[in-house]
Design a protein around this motif. Structure first.
Motif, PDB file in Angstrom:
ATOM      1  N   TYR A  98       0.842  -1.192   0.223  1.00  0.00           N
ATOM      2  CA  TYR A  98       0.103   0.077   0.200  1.00  0.00           C
ATOM      3  C   TYR A  98       0.793   1.296  -0.024  1.00  0.00           C
ATOM      4  O   TYR A  98       0.497   2.328   0.292  1.00  0.00           O
ATOM      5  N   PHE A  99       1.977   1.129  -0.425  1.00  0.00           N
ATOM      6  CA  PHE A  99       3.039   2.152  -0.615  1.00  0.00           C
ATOM      7  C   PHE A  99       3.130   2.821  -2.052  1.00  0.00           C
ATOM      8  O   PHE A  99       2.545   2.262  -2.909  1.00  0.00           O
ATOM      9  N   PRO A 100       3.620   4.405  -2.028  1.00  0.00           N
ATOM     10  CA  PRO A 100       3.794   4.751  -3.441  1.00  0.00           C
ATOM     11  C   PRO A 100       4.756   3.714  -4.152  1.00  0.00           C
ATOM     12  O   PRO A 100       5.616   2.782  -3.689  1.00  0.00           O
ATOM     13  N   PHE A 101       4.233   3.442  -5.540  1.00  0.00           N
ATOM     14  CA  PHE A 101       4.925   2.586  -6.338  1.00  0.00           C
ATOM     15  C   PHE A 101       5.102   3.044  -7.739  1.00  0.00           C
ATOM     16  O   PHE A 101       4.258   3.930  -8.248  1.00  0.00           O
ATOM     17  N   SER A 102       5.892   2.307  -8.454  1.00  0.00           N
ATOM     18  CA  SER A 102       6.062   2.725  -9.940  1.00  0.00           C
ATOM     19  C   SER A 102       5.612   1.480 -10.902  1.00  0.00           C
ATOM     20  O   SER A 102       5.462   2.034 -12.156  1.00  0.00           O
ATOM     21  N   SER A 103       5.504   0.401 -10.410  1.00  0.00           N
ATOM     22  CA  SER A 103       5.287  -0.692 -11.430  1.00  0.00           C
ATOM     23  C   SER A 103       4.815  -2.067 -10.660  1.00  0.00           C
ATOM     24  O   SER A 103       4.844  -1.864  -9.058  1.00  0.00           O
ATOM     25  N   ASP A 104       4.703  -3.164 -11.092  1.00  0.00           N
ATOM     26  CA  ASP A 104       4.164  -4.591 -10.545  1.00  0.00           C
ATOM     27  C   ASP A 104       2.978  -4.286  -9.596  1.00  0.00           C
ATOM     28  O   ASP A 104       2.907  -4.949  -8.420  1.00  0.00           O
ATOM     29  N   ASP A 105       2.002  -3.290  -9.629  1.00  0.00           N
ATOM     30  CA  ASP A 105       0.800  -3.250  -8.795  1.00  0.00           C
ATOM     31  C   ASP A 105       1.273  -3.154  -7.170  1.00  0.00           C
ATOM     32  O   ASP A 105       0.660  -3.803  -6.325  1.00  0.00           O
ATOM     33  N   GLY A 106       2.375  -2.296  -6.990  1.00  0.00           N
ATOM     34  CA  GLY A 106       2.771  -2.220  -5.529  1.00  0.00           C
ATOM     35  C   GLY A 106       4.062  -2.750  -5.257  1.00  0.00           C
ATOM     36  O   GLY A 106       4.796  -2.201  -4.434  1.00  0.00           O
ATOM     37  N   PHE A 107       4.726  -3.804  -6.066  1.00  0.00           N
ATOM     38  CA  PHE A 107       5.885  -4.387  -5.667  1.00  0.00           C
ATOM     39  C   PHE A 107       7.170  -3.936  -6.139  1.00  0.00           C
ATOM     40  O   PHE A 107       8.226  -4.480  -6.306  1.00  0.00           O
ATOM     41  N   SER A 108       6.966  -2.412  -6.519  1.00  0.00           N
ATOM     42  CA  SER A 108       8.325  -1.611  -6.757  1.00  0.00           C
ATOM     43  C   SER A 108       8.025  -0.564  -6.075  1.00  0.00           C
ATOM     44  O   SER A 108       7.374   0.511  -6.677  1.00  0.00           O
ATOM     45  N   VAL A 109       8.722  -0.537  -4.886  1.00  0.00           N
ATOM     46  CA  VAL A 109       8.124   0.508  -3.863  1.00  0.00           C
ATOM     47  C   VAL A 109       9.066   1.632  -3.903  1.00  0.00           C
ATOM     48  O   VAL A 109      10.412   1.485  -3.994  1.00  0.00           O
ATOM     49  N   ILE A 110       8.363   2.807  -4.040  1.00  0.00           N
ATOM     50  CA  ILE A 110       9.107   4.181  -4.144  1.00  0.00           C
ATOM     51  C   ILE A 110       9.631   4.541  -2.681  1.00  0.00           C
ATOM     52  O   ILE A 110      10.699   5.087  -2.433  1.00  0.00           O
ATOM     53  N   ASP A 111       8.900   4.417  -1.737  1.00  0.00           N
ATOM     54  CA  ASP A 111       9.175   5.047  -0.617  1.00  0.00           C
ATOM     55  C   ASP A 111       8.312   3.952   0.614  1.00  0.00           C
ATOM     56  O   ASP A 111       7.160   3.698   0.633  1.00  0.00           O
ATOM     57  N   TYR A 112       9.105   3.237   1.234  1.00  0.00           N
ATOM     58  CA  TYR A 112       8.674   2.319   2.279  1.00  0.00           C
ATOM     59  C   TYR A 112       7.952   2.826   3.400  1.00  0.00           C
ATOM     60  O   TYR A 112       6.896   2.064   3.929  1.00  0.00           O
ATOM     61  N   LEU A 113       7.951   4.090   3.671  1.00  0.00           N
ATOM     62  CA  LEU A 113       7.598   4.870   4.942  1.00  0.00           C
ATOM     63  C   LEU A 113       6.348   5.653   4.707  1.00  0.00           C
ATOM     64  O   LEU A 113       5.775   6.152   5.472  1.00  0.00           O
ATOM     65  N   GLN A 114       5.747   5.569   3.383  1.00  0.00           N
ATOM     66  CA  GLN A 114       4.610   6.423   3.246  1.00  0.00           C
ATOM     67  C   GLN A 114       3.471   5.594   2.661  1.00  0.00           C
ATOM     68  O   GLN A 114       3.884   4.531   2.042  1.00  0.00           O
ATOM     69  N   VAL A 115       2.393   5.669   2.892  1.00  0.00           N
ATOM     70  CA  VAL A 115       1.130   5.048   2.429  1.00  0.00           C
ATOM     71  C   VAL A 115       0.625   5.900   1.000  1.00  0.00           C
ATOM     72  O   VAL A 115       0.983   6.899   0.923  1.00  0.00           O
ATOM     73  N   ASN A 116       0.699   5.118   0.148  1.00  0.00           N
ATOM     74  CA  ASN A 116      -0.002   5.582  -1.230  1.00  0.00           C
ATOM     75  C   ASN A 116      -1.035   6.518  -1.116  1.00  0.00           C
ATOM     76  O   ASN A 116      -2.047   5.982  -0.646  1.00  0.00           O
ATOM     77  N   PRO A 117      -0.953   8.054  -1.262  1.00  0.00           N
ATOM     78  CA  PRO A 117      -2.079   8.822  -1.165  1.00  0.00           C
ATOM     79  C   PRO A 117      -3.303   8.271  -1.928  1.00  0.00           C
ATOM     80  O   PRO A 117      -4.411   8.831  -1.394  1.00  0.00           O
ATOM     81  N   ALA A 118      -3.184   7.717  -2.882  1.00  0.00           N
ATOM     82  CA  ALA A 118      -4.301   7.378  -3.481  1.00  0.00           C
ATOM     83  C   ALA A 118      -5.221   6.197  -2.991  1.00  0.00           C
ATOM     84  O   ALA A 118      -6.341   6.015  -3.040  1.00  0.00           O
ATOM     85  N   LEU A 119      -4.657   5.710  -1.759  1.00  0.00           N
ATOM     86  CA  LEU A 119      -5.291   4.792  -1.059  1.00  0.00           C
ATOM     87  C   LEU A 119      -5.847   5.436   0.282  1.00  0.00           C
ATOM     88  O   LEU A 119      -6.971   4.899   0.585  1.00  0.00           O
ATOM     89  N   GLY A 120      -4.886   6.143   0.918  1.00  0.00           N
ATOM     90  CA  GLY A 120      -5.397   6.722   2.021  1.00  0.00           C
ATOM     91  C   GLY A 120      -4.031   6.939   2.854  1.00  0.00           C
ATOM     92  O   GLY A 120      -2.822   7.599   2.266  1.00  0.00           O
ATOM     93  N   ARG A 121      -4.133   6.869   4.248  1.00  0.00           N
ATOM     94  CA  ARG A 121      -2.716   7.348   5.099  1.00  0.00           C
ATOM     95  C   ARG A 121      -2.626   6.452   6.228  1.00  0.00           C
ATOM     96  O   ARG A 121      -3.507   5.519   6.309  1.00  0.00           O
ATOM     97  N   TRP A 122      -1.700   6.404   7.029  1.00  0.00           N
ATOM     98  CA  TRP A 122      -1.397   5.588   7.909  1.00  0.00           C
ATOM     99  C   TRP A 122      -2.671   5.404   8.998  1.00  0.00           C
ATOM    100  O   TRP A 122      -2.667   4.280   9.471  1.00  0.00           O
ATOM    101  N   LYS A 123      -3.266   6.390   9.223  1.00  0.00           N
ATOM    102  CA  LYS A 123      -4.377   6.356  10.045  1.00  0.00           C
ATOM    103  C   LYS A 123      -5.287   5.189   9.820  1.00  0.00           C
ATOM    104  O   LYS A 123      -5.953   4.798  10.594  1.00  0.00           O
ATOM    105  N   ASP A 124      -5.420   5.181   8.574  1.00  0.00           N
ATOM    106  CA  ASP A 124      -6.176   4.246   7.747  1.00  0.00           C
ATOM    107  C   ASP A 124      -5.860   2.842   8.130  1.00  0.00           C
ATOM    108  O   ASP A 124      -6.648   1.832   8.119  1.00  0.00           O
ATOM    109  N   ILE A 125      -4.588   2.508   8.092  1.00  0.00           N
ATOM    110  CA  ILE A 125      -3.988   1.323   8.113  1.00  0.00           C
ATOM    111  C   ILE A 125      -4.002   1.110   9.705  1.00  0.00           C
ATOM    112  O   ILE A 125      -4.810  -0.172  10.192  1.00  0.00           O
TER     113      ILE A 125
END
Length: 578
Positions: A98-125
């Motif tokens: 559920y992190f920002p990513f560039s390919s492979d539907d999430g398995f190419s992580v851009i930033d381990y410490l952020q939730v993809n803003p298109a999905l939500g935020r850490w408070k949602d997790i």
């Protein structure tokens, strides 16, 4: 040497011993750094102790946006759907990356410490973690080429400059085990000129260099951060490929196993009861090696189960499924398997090696093609190609048998799920199996990736229209599976640690017992893998109580694709006849 209070002294010693293999004389200093990280975590985070597993554990596998609802954040929509539709039927939610990513539907992580803003935020997790255990992917082998770490590599600045693996194109890498056909070394333009970096999976997924101890510490920080946000199950994605050593296969190396052990020690120290799951889609012997002696992964995926169940129902035979299940090893204490029939990935075929003849695998692949699926291949050492993974929605994989399509799809599919739910271990259901989602061919067309066939994004309104329609396929499957799950969660024989034994009844029938050792209570699970009525084969079980039907079993035969969960009748029960 730095002295530690008793609570950390033995912990430091354990860490330094583990770290000697991969890091040699740096092990003491690395252990000290990790101890400080752990001490800081324990001082700044509330204590949590998670219960061990039980028969009530059911995992759900889903993307954060498998269900969408207009402008609402998908993680919020997911949480609402879980509360309204599943309530307490599931214990754990595996939210795929559920992190920002560039390919492979999430398995190419851009930033381990952020939730993809298109999905939500850490408070949602954290909100989901209040009601369920949350499984989070640690995509440990590689990062996106769009990550800041890789940007550092390109610019030649720290810290990322030394986070990746460089080799010259002339290096002999023929021994390296490959899960993909893409080039292993990717030319990259940097300020230091063209560099060739190691990329096991794709040119966008650049492997991390764990020989650099700074990379290990960074990943430890990521693990602790996930645990602080409410995660209680860490899934080590593609872990088998972690450590690279020239002139080896670069898979399952001792250093890789050591780092898994290290992760377990750290997790158990900061979050007792939290679990470590390894993702290694390989034959059983290699897969189970990640249990080690009960000091490595708490869980491994039962990767052979999905293709074996699919093969059994496609061919109408229990032969290979029963032979495999009969030979399963005893799992070390404190370890179990995660049983599943489908996931975000396809159905891997490597686990069938040595279990199912190649000609039968080929016939299974041909069937899946006829039912609208795709098959990827892998390149062997001799440069030949072999089927690697079937990409298809499991519900559509059950359209028929090797003889073609028929009208038993729903019954065959439910049989597959009941087998999985009954077997020793913890069951995990993919959301698109729970919803009987068909092949998403439009998703394949728009993404250009065959795995998209089983990654549909349901519009909530469309989904609820189906679920509220009593005659729709989705409604029938969803309602039935929820009822089956509720029954399973109340039956103590299904505790993940309780023994399992295969029972021979008749060709085409897969049966096993589950026994509760302390009480001697046992359950017999019986499944007809064929489209024919099996007559006069169950006389010995007449008048046993059938849990799925919630009534005594007064017959002696099985309907096509029928499944039974039978327990001996209570002593006060009066036998009945047809």
């Amino acid at each position: 040497m730095q002295s530690y209070p008793p609570i950390f002294a033995s912990f430091h010693q354990t860490l330094s011993q583990l770290l000697k293999l991969p890091y040699g004389d740096k092990s003491e200093d690395l252990a000290s750094i990790i101890v400080l990280r752990v001490e800081h975590f324990l001082l700044n985070n509330a204590h949590q102790h998670f219960p061990t597993w039980s028969e009530q554990d059911i995992y759900l596998i889903t993307y954060g946006d498998s269900i969408i609802d207009g402008e609402k954040k998908p993680l919020n929509t997911l949480n609402s759907f879980l509360k309204k539709q599943l309530k307490q039927l599931i214990s754990t939610v595996h939210i795929l990356p559920y992190f920002p990513f560039s390919s492979d539907d999430g398995f190419s992580v851009i930033d381990y410490l952020q939730v993809n803003p298109a999905l939500g935020r850490w408070k949602d997790i954290s909100a989901i973690a209040k009601d369920y255990r949350v499984m989070t992917d640690l995509v440990i082998n590689h990062v996106s080429r769009e990550s800041l770490w890789f940007a550092d590599f390109v610019s030649g600045t720290q810290p990322g400059r030394d986070y990746f693996i460089e080799q010259t194109p002339e290096t002999d890498l023929t021994m390296v085990t490959r899960p993909r056909n893409s080039p292993l070394l990717i030319p990259t333009q940097t300020r230091r000129g063209t560099r060739h970096v190691w990329a096991t999976f794709s040119e966008d997924q650049i492997d991390l260099n764990f020989r650099n101890p700074d990379v290990l510490i960074k990943i430890v920080d990521v693990v602790l951060f996930y645990l602080a946000q409410g995660t209680s199950v860490i899934r080590l994605d593609a872990i088998a490929f972690l450590w690279k050593e020239l002139n080896t296969t670069c898979v399952h190396l001792p250093e890789t196993h050591t780092i898994v052990k290290l992760m377990r020690v750290i997790i158990e120290k900061v979050r007792p009861g939290a679990l470590l799951l390894t993702e290694t889609n390989v034959p059983d012997k290699e897969n189970f090696s990640y249990f080690s002696h009960g000091n490595e992964a708490h869980m491994v995926y039962q990767f052979a189960l999905p293709p074996l169940i699919l093969h059994a129902l496609n061919r109408g035979t229990e032969k290979h499924l029963a032979h495999w299940a009969r030979a399963l090893p005893e799992y070390p204490k404190g370890c179990t398997v995660l049983n599943f029939t489908a996931s975000h990935d396809g159905i891997g075929l490597r686990p069938l090696e040595g279990l199912v003849p190649d000609n039968e695998v080929s016939e299974l692949v041909d069937s899946m093609h006829r039912f609208g699926g795709f098959v990827s291949v892998r390149t062997l050492e001799d440069q030949s190609e072999k089927p690697y993974e079937i990409n298809i929605a499991l519900f559509d994989a059950m359209k028929g048998t090797r003889r073609g399509e028929d009208h038993w799809q729903a019954q065959r599919f439910l049989c597959s799920q009941i087998i999985m739910l009954g077997m020793k271990g913890i069951p995990a259901m993919y959301i698109h199996s729970l919803l009987a989602t068909p092949n998403d061919l439009s998703g394949v067309e728009s993404s250009g990736r065959t795995r998209s066939i089983n990654r549909r994004r349901w519009d909530l309104k469309d989904l609820m229209t189906e679920l509220n329609n009593p005659v729709s396929t989705q409604s029938m499957i969803f309602k039935t599976l929820k009822e089956i799950i509720e029954i399973r969660r109340k039956e103590s024989c299904f505790h993940p640690d309780n023994p399992q034994a295969i029972i021979d009844i008749a060709p085409g029938i897969f049966a096993f017992s589950r026994t509760e050792p302390k009480t001697g209570k046992h359950l017999i699970a019986i499944h007809n893998l064929t489209h024919t009525h099996m007559k006069h084969c169950l006389k010995k079980y007449r008048n046993w109580f059938e849990l799925l039907g919630k009534k005594p079993f007064v017959s002696d035969h099985l309907k096509p694709y029928e499944a039974l969960w039978l327990i001996p009748p209570p002593k006060s029960y009066t036998p009945q006849s047809d």
